[in-house]
Design a protein around this motif. Structure first.
Motif, PDB file in Angstrom:
ATOM      1  N   GLY A  58       0.649  -1.274  -0.183  1.00  0.00           N
ATOM      2  CA  GLY A  58      -0.010   0.066   0.041  1.00  0.00           C
ATOM      3  C   GLY A  58       0.650   1.388  -0.205  1.00  0.00           C
ATOM      4  N   TRP A  59       1.955   1.255  -0.617  1.00  0.00           N
ATOM      5  CA  TRP A  59       2.612   2.633  -0.634  1.00  0.00           C
ATOM      6  C   TRP A  59       3.146   2.934  -2.029  1.00  0.00           C
ATOM      7  N   ILE A  60       3.586   4.227  -2.137  1.00  0.00           N
ATOM      8  CA  ILE A  60       4.049   4.879  -3.204  1.00  0.00           C
ATOM      9  C   ILE A  60       5.007   5.616  -2.909  1.00  0.00           C
ATOM     10  N   ALA A  61       6.283   5.704  -3.523  1.00  0.00           N
ATOM     11  CA  ALA A  61       7.691   6.378  -3.280  1.00  0.00           C
ATOM     12  C   ALA A  61       8.354   6.953  -4.392  1.00  0.00           C
ATOM     13  N   CYS A  62       9.315   7.937  -3.953  1.00  0.00           N
ATOM     14  CA  CYS A  62      10.024   8.551  -4.646  1.00  0.00           C
ATOM     15  C   CYS A  62      11.704   8.550  -4.246  1.00  0.00           C
ATOM     16  N   LEU A 111      17.167  11.404  -1.210  1.00  0.00           N
ATOM     17  CA  LEU A 111      16.075  11.640  -0.582  1.00  0.00           C
ATOM     18  C   LEU A 111      14.971  10.499  -1.081  1.00  0.00           C
ATOM     19  N   GLY A 112      14.275  10.053   0.064  1.00  0.00           N
ATOM     20  CA  GLY A 112      13.344   9.011  -0.440  1.00  0.00           C
ATOM     21  C   GLY A 112      12.097   9.599   0.260  1.00  0.00           C
ATOM     22  N   THR A 113      10.930   9.660  -0.538  1.00  0.00           N
ATOM     23  CA  THR A 113       9.654  10.221  -0.085  1.00  0.00           C
ATOM     24  C   THR A 113       8.550   9.323  -0.053  1.00  0.00           C
ATOM     25  N   ALA A 114       7.376   9.221   0.688  1.00  0.00           N
ATOM     26  CA  ALA A 114       6.366   8.432   0.342  1.00  0.00           C
ATOM     27  C   ALA A 114       5.016   8.729   0.932  1.00  0.00           C
ATOM     28  N   ALA A 115       4.229   8.121   0.452  1.00  0.00           N
ATOM     29  CA  ALA A 115       3.084   7.967   1.169  1.00  0.00           C
ATOM     30  C   ALA A 115       2.299   6.418   1.177  1.00  0.00           C
ATOM     31  N   ARG A 116       1.696   6.377   2.161  1.00  0.00           N
ATOM     32  CA  ARG A 116       0.968   4.769   2.035  1.00  0.00           C
ATOM     33  C   ARG A 116      -0.494   4.648   2.789  1.00  0.00           C
ATOM     34  N   PHE A 171       0.480   8.896  -7.529  1.00  0.00           N
ATOM     35  CA  PHE A 171      -0.652   9.179  -6.844  1.00  0.00           C
ATOM     36  C   PHE A 171      -1.021   7.861  -6.115  1.00  0.00           C
ATOM     37  N   LEU A 172      -1.670   7.741  -4.735  1.00  0.00           N
ATOM     38  CA  LEU A 172      -2.589   6.722  -4.451  1.00  0.00           C
ATOM     39  C   LEU A 172      -3.901   7.534  -4.494  1.00  0.00           C
ATOM     40  N   ILE A 173      -4.748   6.546  -5.027  1.00  0.00           N
ATOM     41  CA  ILE A 173      -6.326   7.183  -5.369  1.00  0.00           C
ATOM     42  C   ILE A 173      -7.234   6.154  -4.666  1.00  0.00           C
ATOM     43  N   ALA A 174      -8.066   6.672  -3.739  1.00  0.00           N
ATOM     44  CA  ALA A 174      -9.071   6.260  -2.921  1.00  0.00           C
ATOM     45  C   ALA A 174     -10.227   6.944  -2.906  1.00  0.00           C
TER      46      ALA A 174
END
Length: 294
Positions: free
Chosen positions: A209-213, A222-227, A250-253
């Motif tokens: 359940g994550w996205i990252a750069c 630099l690592g960035t993320a959302a989950r 994007f995470l889309i929900a």
């Protein structure tokens, strides 16, 4: 301690000076506050990471509900110190030994900024219109930011409650959305991480359940993320654009029956020493399961 200030654009107020002074202790701690003296920022941090959101003074500019990363490499609070020194000419855009702010947000989602997902694109709400500090203590800080924007004749509002805990790289967020004043059930929402116009390499893990750069900024990774809870995700989508600041993953929900979504977002900076490669960042994300639940 609970400090509540819900303000119109022209009626702003400072936090209690004692609360601000307490954050200058060099012990590891979480901290958050409204920063009226820097164009109405709201900033928060713990011993690992720091962030800010943009407020009413920037409402006419390109900024929106995107979230900025302040890259820190010391365990003690830096927010007040950096803002104070910046006013005296010691810029927080240069690393003087504690970290700095080289991360560009502009009109993007930054790291973990939300938006309404309409017609296949992010429609961000504007900079926050109100805030409420619920708790600011060494182990945990919690606050609310209120956002709104009229889109196509419809007024969308978001009340985002953010919690940051000591030792965690990802802050927790619960956003509740309304549409023309009514709870917005099933509203498609995007949670974005900017790829900085394609300079960052995006990745994702549907099962976790994550996205990252992962990107290099001024010579340092630099690592960035959302989950979020994987079962809540309807789509993971990478968007490339020739328009500045519009390239994201994007995470889309869809919002639940309460009009809410729950997610986490944050970063790991190579210069801080703990996360030094993309592989380490993705391992961190895989090992830190989603803690929010509807």
């Amino acid at each position: 301690m609970k400090i509540q200030i819900i303000f119109p654009v022209l009626a702003l107020a400072f936090l209690d000076p004692a609360s601000i002074a307490a954050a200058n202790d060099l012990k590891p701690a979480t901290f958050c506050r409204f920063v009226q003296e820097r164009q109405d920022d709201f900033a928060w941090e713990n011993d690992k990471v720091a962030f800010r959101a943009y407020g009413p003074a920037l409402r006419a500019g390109k900024e929106n509900s995107g979230i900025d990363c302040w890259l820190k490499r010391v365990p003690y609070p830096v927010i007040d110190k950096w803002y104070t020194e910046n006013k005296k000419g010691k810029s927080y855009h240069k690393d003087h030994g504690e970290g700095y702010d080289p991360y560009h947000v502009g009109s993007s989602a930054g790291t973990g900024g939300t938006g309404i997902w309409l017609d296949g694109k992010r429609e961000p709400l504007e900079t926050f219109t109100g805030y409420e500090v619920i708790e600011s203590a060494p182990e945990v800080s919690r606050f609310k930011l209120s956002f709104e924007r009229e889109i196509g004749g419809v007024v969308y509002r978001e009340e985002k409650t953010i919690t940051i805990r000591l030792g965690e790289r990802l802050f927790e967020a619960r956003s509740v959305f309304t549409r023309d004043g009514k709870i917005a059930v099933g509203l498609p929402i995007c949670i974005g991480v900017t790829t900085h116009d394609g300079k960052a390499e995006a990745s994702s893990n549907t099962n976790e359940g994550w996205i990252a750069c992962w990107e290099t900024i001024e010579g340092s990774g630099l690592g960035t993320a959302a989950r979020m809870e994987p079962s809540r995700i309807s789509e993971i989508k990478e968007v490339e654009s020739d328009e500045r600041d519009q390239s994201h993953i994007f995470l889309i929900a869809n919002t639940n029956d309460d009009g809410a979504i729950d997610y986490r977002a944050g970063y790991g900076w190579e210069k801080a020493g703990e996360i030094t490669t993309r592989e380490q960042w993705e391992t961190y994300l895989n090992e830190h399961g989603q803690r929010d639940a509807d």
